[in-house]
Design an enzyme around this catalytic site. Structure first.
Site, PDB file in Angstrom:
ATOM      1  N   ASP A   1      52.689  26.020 -72.205  1.00 19.87           N
ATOM      2  CA  ASP A   1      52.794  25.799 -70.771  1.00 19.87           C
ATOM      3  C   ASP A   1      51.929  26.783 -69.997  1.00 19.87           C
ATOM      4  O   ASP A   1      52.099  27.996 -70.123  1.00 19.87           O
ATOM      5  CB  ASP A   1      54.255  25.933 -70.347  1.00 19.87           C
ATOM      6  CG  ASP A   1      54.482  25.586 -68.877  1.00 19.87           C
ATOM      7  OD1 ASP A   1      53.598  24.952 -68.279  1.00 19.87           O
ATOM      8  OD2 ASP A   1      55.527  25.954 -68.341  1.00 19.87           O
TER       9      ASP A   1
ATOM     10  N   ASP B   1      48.146  22.512 -63.611  1.00 16.79           N
ATOM     11  CA  ASP B   1      49.339  22.825 -64.404  1.00 16.79           C
ATOM     12  C   ASP B   1      49.462  21.836 -65.551  1.00 16.79           C
ATOM     13  O   ASP B   1      49.473  20.620 -65.331  1.00 16.79           O
ATOM     14  CB  ASP B   1      50.572  22.768 -63.501  1.00 16.79           C
ATOM     15  CG  ASP B   1      51.861  23.057 -64.250  1.00 16.79           C
ATOM     16  OD1 ASP B   1      51.849  23.942 -65.122  1.00 16.79           O
ATOM     17  OD2 ASP B   1      52.869  22.399 -63.954  1.00 16.79           O
TER      18      ASP B   1
END
Length: 458
Positions: free
Chosen positions: A126, A334
Site C-alpha cells: 500500500d 494511491d
C-alpha cells in the site's frame, strides 16, 4: 490499507524474476533493482459483495481526507481493549506483487520472508500506508484467517522486540497515526495501526531480517501483530510504501535508493481471463519512456504522494473546465483506492462528455453504489465506443487511458464509468488503481518526481 475491492476464489503460486540493474544517471554507479511479477487472477462476486466493496472504497477515501483535516478519530474501542491485554503482560529489491483477489482483498500483494531462517508470507502492498506488520504467534488476542502459517518469532534467531525507549517507538505516531503504548511487564513498545474501514492491527514493535526478493535486510522494523481484524482478506499483513521513515521503502533506501515502481495488471471483475505481467520494483527504474510530473508534498500529511493535475482531454479535446477547478484541492496518487475521485466540476464535465458519446449506442442504466454513470452492456462491448481519455499532469506527465481504465463491468451486462465525483468541495482528488492499471508508475522520491510509462505490464 487499501480498499478491499475484489473477492477471489483462486490461489496462484507467486513467481520470482531475477534481479536487474538500472542506472540513475551517468554520474552514478549501477544500483540493483529488485523486481518480481504481479498477477491478476480470475474471480467472481455477487452484487451485494461488490456494492459493499465500493462502499468500503468510499470509507478509505474518507479516511484519507481525515488525515488532511487532522480529524483522525477512527480508532475503534476494541483496539484499546486488545492493547490493554498486551500491556497487562498476557502475552505468551523487487518482489512479486499480485492483485489481492486470490487472498480475498482488493489491494495488490506480494510475498516477503521474515526471520532467520526466513518464513514467507503474503502481504498487502500500500502506497498510502507507512507501517508494515504481519500476524504473529501466539496471536495473544486474535488473528484473522490467512493463507499459510503465522510468523513465529521464537523460531527466528534474529527476532527481537523493541523497548519503549527505542527511537522507532517514538516514530510510531507519524507512521500509524496513533500514539505508541508500553507494556509495563516487559517494557515492550506496542503499536496500533488503524485504517479507514475500521480494520486494525495491534502488537509489538519488532525487528528481524526481511527477505525481499533476492536480498535480505537485517534489522527490519515491523509490527508483530497480536490482535488483527478487519478486511485484510487472507493476507498475513501489510507493508507500507509511503514516505515515513518506518516505511519499507525508507528502510530499503540505504541500499537501493529512495525509488520504486510498479505495474498493476488489469483487474477484470467478471472475466475469466486472468491479468498478468505486473510487478513491484524497489530501486531506480531503467525504463526510459517515463513522462514525469513533480512529486509534491502537503505539510498536513507529508507521507502521501501528491501531484498536480492540469487537464483532462477526451478525444484530444480538453474539458471545458477552469484551470482553477483542477487545483482548488490537492491530488494524490494511491495504489489502495480503486475508483478515482475528481473535484465535482471536473467530474461533471468528464461524465457529461463520456455519457453523451457512450449513450449514443448503449442505454443508460441505474447507478451502482458510488458509480453514477452506468450503461447496459459488457465492458468489452462498450470499450468499442469509449473515446481516448488522457489525464494530464503538471510538467508533462500523463496517463493515456485505455477503455479498460475508463469503464468497469459491475455485473454481467452492466458497466459503469470508473470515476466518481467528490460531494465535498474540500475533499482531495485521488488517482486510483483502476486508472493506473497496465502503466509503469515510477516514484522517484529522491528526485521528487513521478513518472508514467505506457505498456508497463509485460
Amino acid at each position: 490499507m487499501g480498499i478491499l475491492f475484489f473477492l477471489c476464489l483462486f490461489f496462484s503460486a507467486l513467481l520470482q524474476l531475477p534481479g536487474t540493474s538500472s542506472i540513475r544517471s551517468v554520474n552514478q554507479e549501477l544500483i540493483k533493482q529488485l523486481k518480481l511479477p504481479l498477477y491478476h487472477h480470475a474471480w467472481q462476486t455477487s452484487l451485494s459483495s461488490l456494492s459493499e466493496a465500493l462502499a468500503l472504497d468510499d470509507a478509505r477515501v474518507k479516511f484519507l481526507n481525515s488525515r488532511l483535516t487532522n480529524n483522525n478519530n477512527l480508532t475503534a474501542s476494541a483496539h484499546s481493549v486488545s492493547t490493554e491485554v498486551l500491556i497487562d503482560g498476557k502475552e505468551s529489491v523487487t518482489v512479486p506483487l499480485n492483485p489481492g483477489q486470490s487472498i480475498g482483498v482488493g489491494n495488490y500483494y506480494t510475498r516477503i520472508g521474515v526471520g532467520t531462517p526466513p518464513t514467507y508470507h503474503l502481504v498487502v502492498v500500500d502506497t498510502g500506508s507507512s507501517f508494515s506488520w504481519i500476524q504473529c504467534e501466539p496471536c495473544a488476542v486474535y488473528c484473522h484467517p490467512q493463507i499459510g502459517a503465522h510468523f513465529n518469532p521464537s523460531a527466528s534467531v534474529t527476532y527481537r522486540q523493541l523497548p519503549c525507549g527505542a527511537a522507532q517507538c517514538g516514530s510510531l505516531k507519524t507512521a500509524t497515526l496513533n500514539n505508541p503504548m508500553c507494556s509495563s511487564s516487559s517494557n515492550a513498545c506496542i503499536y496500533t495501526a488503524t485504517y479507514g474501514d475500521q480494520s486494525f492491527s495491534v502488537g509489538y514493535l519488532s525487528t528481524d531480517s526481511l527477505t525481499f526478493g533476492s536480498d535480505t535486510l537485517p534489522g527490519f522494523v515491523f509490527g508483530c501483530g497480536q490482535d488483527n481484524d478487519g478486511l485484510f482478506g487472507k493476507s498475513a499483513g501489510l507493508v507500507g510504501l509511503a514516505k515515513n521513515e518506518l516505511s519499507m521503502l525508507s528502510q530499503l533506501s540505504a541500499k537501493y535508493g529512495k525509488a520504486f515502481s510498479y505495474c498493476l495488471p488489469t483487474a477484470s471483475l467478471l472475466s475469466s481471463k486472468p491479468g498478468g505481467g505486473g510487478f513491484l520494483s524497489v530501486g531506480v527504474s531503467s525504463n526510459s519512456n517515463y513522462k514525469f510530473t513533480p512529486m509534491l508534498s502537503d505539510s498536513r500529511d507529508p507521507t502521501l504522494y501528491f501531484l498536480k493535475m492540469s487537464a483532462i482531454s477526451v478525444s484530444g479535446e480538453t474539458l471545458n473546465v477552469a484551470a482553477a477547478d483542477y487545483s482548488t484541492v490537492p491530488t494524490i496518487i494511491d495504489s489502495g483506492t480503486t475508483i478515482s475521485r475528481l473535484a465535482s466540476p471536473v467530474y461533471s464535465a468528464l461524465r457529461e462528455k463520456l455519457v453523451k458519446i457512450i449513450s449514443a449506442k448503449f442505454k443508460t442504466a441505474e447507478a451502482f453504489s458510488i458509480l453514477d454513470a452506468c450503461f447496459t452492456g459488457s465492458s468489452d462491448e462498450i470499450s468499442g465506443v469509449v473515446p481516448p481519455v488522457k489525464l494530464i499532469f503538471e510538467g508533462g506527465g500523463e496517463l493515456d487511458l485505455k477503455p479498460q481504465n475508463v469503464v468497469i463491468e459491475v455485473e454481467k451486462g452492466t458497466s459503469c464509468l470508473s470515476f466518481a465525483g467528490n460531494s465535498n468541495l474540500r475533499d482531495i482528488a485521488i488517482i486510483g488503481n483502476q486508472q493506473q492499471q497496465t502503466f509503469d508508475v515510477f516514484y522517484d522520491v529522491a528526485g521528487s518526481r513521478i513518472g508514467f510509462a505506457a505498456g508497463g505490464c509485460r
